[in-house]
Design a protein around this motif. Structure first.
Motif, PDB file in Angstrom:
ATOM      1  N   HIS A  32       0.841  -1.206   0.000  1.00 31.04           N
ATOM      2  CA  HIS A  32       0.000   0.000   0.000  1.00 31.04           C
ATOM      3  C   HIS A  32       0.868   1.244   0.000  1.00 31.04           C
ATOM      4  CE1 HIS A  32       0.569   0.912   4.282  1.00 31.04           C
ATOM      5  NE2 HIS A  32       0.353  -0.372   4.534  1.00 31.04           N
ATOM      6  N   GLY A  33       0.229   2.366  -0.246  1.00 29.52           N
ATOM      7  CA  GLY A  33       0.944   3.626  -0.405  1.00 29.52           C
ATOM      8  C   GLY A  33       1.792   4.025   0.783  1.00 29.52           C
ATOM      9  N   GLY A  34       1.390   3.673   1.993  1.00 27.04           N
ATOM     10  CA  GLY A  34       2.185   3.995   3.181  1.00 27.04           C
ATOM     11  C   GLY A  34       3.525   3.283   3.175  1.00 27.04           C
ATOM     12  N   VAL A  35       3.538   2.041   2.712  1.00 27.81           N
ATOM     13  CA  VAL A  35       4.794   1.290   2.609  1.00 27.81           C
ATOM     14  C   VAL A  35       5.700   1.941   1.567  1.00 27.81           C
ATOM     15  CG1 VAL A  35       5.831  -0.938   2.031  1.00 27.81           C
ATOM     16  CG2 VAL A  35       3.712  -0.870   3.368  1.00 27.81           C
ATOM     17  N   VAL A  36       5.119   2.335   0.449  1.00 29.47           N
ATOM     18  CA  VAL A  36       5.913   3.005  -0.586  1.00 29.47           C
ATOM     19  C   VAL A  36       6.553   4.270  -0.008  1.00 29.47           C
ATOM     20  CG1 VAL A  36       5.848   4.139  -2.842  1.00 29.47           C
ATOM     21  CG2 VAL A  36       4.543   2.033  -2.468  1.00 29.47           C
ATOM     22  N   ALA A  37       5.807   5.015   0.777  1.00 28.27           N
ATOM     23  CA  ALA A  37       6.350   6.242   1.375  1.00 28.27           C
ATOM     24  C   ALA A  37       7.544   5.956   2.275  1.00 28.27           C
ATOM     25  CB  ALA A  37       5.259   6.962   2.175  1.00 28.27           C
ATOM     26  N   GLN A  38       7.548   4.781   2.911  1.00 28.88           N
ATOM     27  CA  GLN A  38       8.669   4.442   3.793  1.00 28.88           C
ATOM     28  C   GLN A  38       9.968   4.217   3.029  1.00 28.88           C
ATOM     29  OE1 GLN A  38       6.884   1.072   5.918  1.00 28.88           O
ATOM     30  NE2 GLN A  38       6.988   2.301   7.788  1.00 28.88           N
ATOM     31  N   VAL A  39       9.886   3.849   1.747  1.00 26.66           N
ATOM     32  CA  VAL A  39      11.100   3.473   1.024  1.00 26.66           C
ATOM     33  C   VAL A  39      11.449   4.375  -0.169  1.00 26.66           C
ATOM     34  CG1 VAL A  39      10.900   1.058   1.721  1.00 26.66           C
ATOM     35  CG2 VAL A  39       9.907   1.793  -0.445  1.00 26.66           C
ATOM     36  N   GLY A  57      -6.580   0.603  12.259  1.00 30.61           N
ATOM     37  CA  GLY A  57      -6.765   1.098  13.619  1.00 30.61           C
ATOM     38  C   GLY A  57      -7.358   0.045  14.542  1.00 30.61           C
ATOM     39  N   VAL A  58      -8.303  -0.724  14.036  1.00 29.24           N
ATOM     40  CA  VAL A  58      -8.895  -1.805  14.831  1.00 29.24           C
ATOM     41  C   VAL A  58      -7.822  -2.837  15.187  1.00 29.24           C
ATOM     42  CG1 VAL A  58     -10.513  -3.752  14.743  1.00 29.24           C
ATOM     43  CG2 VAL A  58     -11.234  -1.485  13.973  1.00 29.24           C
ATOM     44  N   LEU A  59      -6.973  -3.179  14.221  1.00 31.67           N
ATOM     45  CA  LEU A  59      -5.898  -4.138  14.501  1.00 31.67           C
ATOM     46  C   LEU A  59      -4.908  -3.598  15.526  1.00 31.67           C
ATOM     47  CD1 LEU A  59      -5.088  -5.662  11.002  1.00 31.67           C
ATOM     48  CD2 LEU A  59      -6.360  -6.676  12.902  1.00 31.67           C
ATOM     49  N   LEU A  60      -4.627  -2.306  15.455  1.00 29.08           N
ATOM     50  CA  LEU A  60      -3.729  -1.708  16.454  1.00 29.08           C
ATOM     51  C   LEU A  60      -4.344  -1.796  17.844  1.00 29.08           C
ATOM     52  CD1 LEU A  60      -2.414   1.403  14.491  1.00 29.08           C
ATOM     53  CD2 LEU A  60      -1.188  -0.725  14.995  1.00 29.08           C
ATOM     54  N   ALA A  61      -5.635  -1.532  17.944  1.00 29.25           N
ATOM     55  CA  ALA A  61      -6.302  -1.624  19.243  1.00 29.25           C
ATOM     56  C   ALA A  61      -6.272  -3.054  19.774  1.00 29.25           C
ATOM     57  CB  ALA A  61      -7.745  -1.135  19.127  1.00 29.25           C
ATOM     58  N   ARG A  62      -6.527  -4.017  18.916  1.00 27.80           N
ATOM     59  CA  ARG A  62      -6.541  -5.432  19.342  1.00 27.80           C
ATOM     60  C   ARG A  62      -5.152  -5.928  19.735  1.00 27.80           C
ATOM     61  NH1 ARG A  62      -9.979  -8.241  14.520  1.00 27.80           N
ATOM     62  NH2 ARG A  62     -12.012  -7.344  15.024  1.00 27.80           N
ATOM     63  N   SER A  63      -4.116  -5.448  19.033  1.00 27.27           N
ATOM     64  CA  SER A  63      -2.765  -5.974  19.239  1.00 27.27           C
ATOM     65  C   SER A  63      -1.960  -5.209  20.286  1.00 27.27           C
ATOM     66  CB  SER A  63      -1.992  -5.950  17.917  1.00 27.27           C
ATOM     67  OG  SER A  63      -1.752  -4.606  17.516  1.00 27.27           O
ATOM     68  N   GLY A  64      -2.337  -3.961  20.555  1.00 27.33           N
ATOM     69  CA  GLY A  64      -1.554  -3.132  21.461  1.00 27.33           C
ATOM     70  C   GLY A  64      -0.315  -2.541  20.805  1.00 27.33           C
ATOM     71  N   LEU A  65      -0.193  -2.684  19.498  1.00 24.44           N
ATOM     72  CA  LEU A  65       0.946  -2.132  18.766  1.00 24.44           C
ATOM     73  C   LEU A  65       0.601  -0.746  18.229  1.00 24.44           C
ATOM     74  CD1 LEU A  65       2.025  -5.385  16.900  1.00 24.44           C
ATOM     75  CD2 LEU A  65       3.108  -4.346  18.898  1.00 24.44           C
ATOM     76  N   ASP A  66       1.575  -0.076  17.599  1.00 25.52           N
ATOM     77  CA  ASP A  66       1.316   1.306  17.172  1.00 25.52           C
ATOM     78  C   ASP A  66       1.786   1.656  15.762  1.00 25.52           C
ATOM     79  OD1 ASP A  66       4.051   1.385  17.527  1.00 25.52           O
ATOM     80  OD2 ASP A  66       4.009   2.828  19.162  1.00 25.52           O
ATOM     81  N   ASP A  67       2.200   0.668  14.967  1.00 22.13           N
ATOM     82  CA  ASP A  67       2.673   0.966  13.618  1.00 22.13           C
ATOM     83  C   ASP A  67       1.518   0.826  12.630  1.00 22.13           C
ATOM     84  OD1 ASP A  67       3.789   0.915  11.016  1.00 22.13           O
ATOM     85  OD2 ASP A  67       5.715   0.208  11.812  1.00 22.13           O
ATOM     86  N   ALA A  68       0.962   1.961  12.230  1.00 22.11           N
ATOM     87  CA  ALA A  68      -0.202   1.964  11.343  1.00 22.11           C
ATOM     88  C   ALA A  68       0.122   1.412   9.958  1.00 22.11           C
ATOM     89  CB  ALA A  68      -0.769   3.383  11.228  1.00 22.11           C
ATOM     90  N   VAL A  69       1.344   1.600   9.486  1.00 20.24           N
ATOM     91  CA  VAL A  69       1.717   1.100   8.167  1.00 20.24           C
ATOM     92  C   VAL A  69       1.714  -0.434   8.167  1.00 20.24           C
ATOM     93  CG1 VAL A  69       3.577   1.022   6.451  1.00 20.24           C
ATOM     94  CG2 VAL A  69       2.976   3.189   7.541  1.00 20.24           C
TER      95      VAL A  69
END
Length: 126
Positions: free
Chosen positions: A37-44, A76-88
């Motif tokens: 996705h576009g967020g991953v592209v932005a990282q590199v 965002g739902v996955l972040l809430a369920r996992s307790g992690l914070d990396d949206a990408v």
């Protein structure tokens, strides 16, 4: 079954890692292009000149999904369920379906996100 690429996967392609290119080419031959996705592209992405010629070529053969509101909410739902914070990373897992594979340099976090999503996916560490 799709192959999804995180930033580490794209960087490995950029660095001309032969095993990563073999996985990439195998995925393309199945008729389902690798996905990110576009967020991953932005990282590199840093402009595409010089050493990024390989990355630019890989992206031409990759399905790049927009990081839109719907994908953002799922992440965002996955972040809430996992307790992690990396949206990408969370958005990449949100794109997955059971049976998919993720090529990653961050296998622990992606495995935790996949578990939070209740997905049976194959995490391929770099």
């Amino acid at each position: 079954m799709s192959l999804l690429l995180d930033a580490g996967g794209l960087i490995a392609l950029e660095r001309d890692d032969s095993e990563t290119w073999a996985l990439f080419r195998r995925a393309r031959r199945t008729g389902q292009p690798p996905v990110t996705h576009g967020g991953v592209v932005a990282q590199v992405w840093r402009g595409g000149t010089g050493r990024q010629a390989r990355l630019a070529a890989a992206l031409r053969s990759t399905q790049v999904v927009p990081l839109d509101e719907a994908l953002g909410r799922s992440a965002g739902v996955l972040l809430a369920r996992s307790g992690l914070d990396d949206a990408v990373d969370a958005a990449l897992v949100a794109l997955c379906r059971s049976g998919d594979r993720i090529l990653t340099s961050d296998s622990d976090d992606l495995a935790a996100l996949a578990s939070a999503a209740r997905l049976d996916i194959d995490i391929i560490p770099l």
